[in-house]
Design a protein around this motif. Sequence first.
Motif, PDB file in Angstrom:
ATOM      1  N   ASP A 173      23.958  39.013  19.175  1.00  0.00           N
ATOM      2  CA  ASP A 173      24.291  40.386  19.548  1.00  0.00           C
ATOM      3  C   ASP A 173      24.923  40.322  20.930  1.00  0.00           C
ATOM      4  N   PRO A 174      25.635  41.352  21.358  1.00  0.00           N
ATOM      5  CA  PRO A 174      26.406  41.260  22.602  1.00  0.00           C
ATOM      6  C   PRO A 174      25.631  41.473  23.886  1.00  0.00           C
ATOM      7  N   SER A 175      24.347  41.864  23.822  1.00  0.00           N
ATOM      8  CA  SER A 175      23.668  42.273  25.049  1.00  0.00           C
ATOM      9  C   SER A 175      22.464  41.419  25.436  1.00  0.00           C
ATOM     10  N   THR A 176      21.900  40.654  24.520  1.00  0.00           N
ATOM     11  CA  THR A 176      20.707  39.864  24.824  1.00  0.00           C
ATOM     12  C   THR A 176      21.078  38.614  25.602  1.00  0.00           C
ATOM     13  N   ALA A 177      20.226  38.244  26.575  1.00  0.00           N
ATOM     14  CA  ALA A 177      20.458  37.038  27.363  1.00  0.00           C
ATOM     15  C   ALA A 177      20.117  35.799  26.545  1.00  0.00           C
ATOM     16  N   MET A 178      20.631  34.684  26.983  1.00  0.00           N
ATOM     17  CA  MET A 178      20.386  33.381  26.371  1.00  0.00           C
ATOM     18  C   MET A 178      19.214  32.709  27.090  1.00  0.00           C
ATOM     19  N   SER A 179      18.304  32.104  26.339  1.00  0.00           N
ATOM     20  CA  SER A 179      17.188  31.389  26.946  1.00  0.00           C
ATOM     21  C   SER A 179      17.439  29.891  26.848  1.00  0.00           C
ATOM     22  N   LEU A 180      17.058  29.151  27.909  1.00  0.00           N
ATOM     23  CA  LEU A 180      17.268  27.710  27.964  1.00  0.00           C
ATOM     24  C   LEU A 180      16.028  27.018  28.498  1.00  0.00           C
ATOM     25  N   GLN A 181      15.822  25.784  28.030  1.00  0.00           N
ATOM     26  CA  GLN A 181      14.763  24.926  28.556  1.00  0.00           C
ATOM     27  C   GLN A 181      15.410  23.609  28.974  1.00  0.00           C
ATOM     28  N   THR A 182      15.153  23.184  30.205  1.00  0.00           N
ATOM     29  CA  THR A 182      15.791  21.998  30.753  1.00  0.00           C
ATOM     30  C   THR A 182      14.756  21.092  31.395  1.00  0.00           C
ATOM     31  N   ARG A 183      15.198  19.870  31.737  1.00  0.00           N
ATOM     32  CA  ARG A 183      14.323  18.931  32.443  1.00  0.00           C
ATOM     33  C   ARG A 183      15.165  18.046  33.341  1.00  0.00           C
ATOM     34  N   SER A 184      14.536  17.529  34.394  1.00  0.00           N
ATOM     35  CA  SER A 184      15.243  16.661  35.319  1.00  0.00           C
ATOM     36  C   SER A 184      14.266  15.826  36.119  1.00  0.00           C
ATOM     37  N   PRO A 185      14.607  14.540  36.374  1.00  0.00           N
ATOM     38  CA  PRO A 185      13.789  13.727  37.273  1.00  0.00           C
ATOM     39  C   PRO A 185      14.233  13.822  38.719  1.00  0.00           C
ATOM     40  N   GLU A 186      15.296  14.596  38.985  1.00  0.00           N
ATOM     41  CA  GLU A 186      15.871  14.617  40.317  1.00  0.00           C
ATOM     42  C   GLU A 186      15.315  15.741  41.170  1.00  0.00           C
ATOM     43  N   PRO A 187      15.088  15.499  42.462  1.00  0.00           N
ATOM     44  CA  PRO A 187      14.627  16.581  43.345  1.00  0.00           C
ATOM     45  C   PRO A 187      15.736  17.554  43.642  1.00  0.00           C
ATOM     46  N   ALA A 188      15.371  18.733  44.136  1.00  0.00           N
ATOM     47  CA  ALA A 188      16.355  19.764  44.491  1.00  0.00           C
ATOM     48  C   ALA A 188      17.164  19.319  45.705  1.00  0.00           C
TER      49      ALA A 188
END
Length: 365
Positions: free
Chosen positions: A348-363
């Motif tokens: 649908d045109p209005s709902t946001a997309m959800s994502l799950q991510t991972r990383s070993p790197e610090p900010a």
Amino acid sequence: MYPVTAAFLSALRRSHVVTLQVDAYRGSTLLKADLPVSGGAVTVDGGSQIRRTLALTVADPSLDPKLDPAATLAPFGSELVVRRGIRYPNGQTEWVPLGRFRIETVQAAVAQNAIEVTGADRAATVKDARFTAITQANTANSVVQEIRRLIQEALPGVPVTDLTGATASTPAVFWERERWDAIEQLGQAIGADVYFDSAGNGVIAPAPTVSTEPAWMIDAGELGVMVDGSRETSRELTYNGVVAAGEGDGDTPPVTATVWDTNPASPTYYLGPFGQKPYFYVSPLLTTVAQCASAARALLGRVTGLVRQLDLSCVPNPALESGDVVRVRFPDGTAETHLLDSFTVPLDPSTAMSLQTRSPEPATE
């Protein structure tokens, strides 16, 4: 990431017109174009055997297949081809495929005057095509050729693209029943993922790492695409070494190789304060030390990548693929490079997309 134009990526950061299309096919025959869709989502999960799944609401109760196996939405071979795109001010539309899905279930929601449909990508068809007798691998094939053979036995003519360039030979192994398990074992032996892409074609790809160039920036602020997000740091499922081994024959010990995180700058450095926490993997397809080492290196990139996890919501980008590298910039200015594990694209045109991510790197700043 599916190849899109710079105009497409730019439009995601501004007000834009979303277009959706779902067509029904049986084989190569178009049964019905542009089904009336009132909602749903495509979920992509790189950790699942069936990477892409579909949940769809069709706003036409007359399409309820009831007991007719030849009906458009009957779960007896019909497939749904799903696309999401952007319509530009000049009237042209740039489309992105979201998958080719075999219809799994159809439920008529009488009170809502709609039909709820679920679907699964073509891995479901391969998974269903189980071996009916103990089957020996074809040792004349390379591992890539053997993966392609096992897929195309279940899906004749479907393209299977190799992105690894691997030339390893297939060892003499036997499989009892599960075809997709055999395909996964072969992929792991060369450090590869095997899946069906958004166009419905098979892909043999190197296991993803965060060392590749980011495919997209998910950021907050003006012209940013981030809606919300949360961060979690955990060591529960984090390892810093992999021990990969074959299977012994009773008289000789199995071949084995161990690979550690040897980067002193890594938070999971095996001689650092994290300690040593190995992950163990055994496969009958590993018959040499070199094969064990290759499999261990591929797995290490996955099991050390759980130090930092993000749950995000953002403007939908249908071109993303599980395993893509994304750069995430938060409102405080810090940024992190992550592997995209799973996400959901709304229909649908209005709902946001959800994502799950991972990383070993610090900010970083």
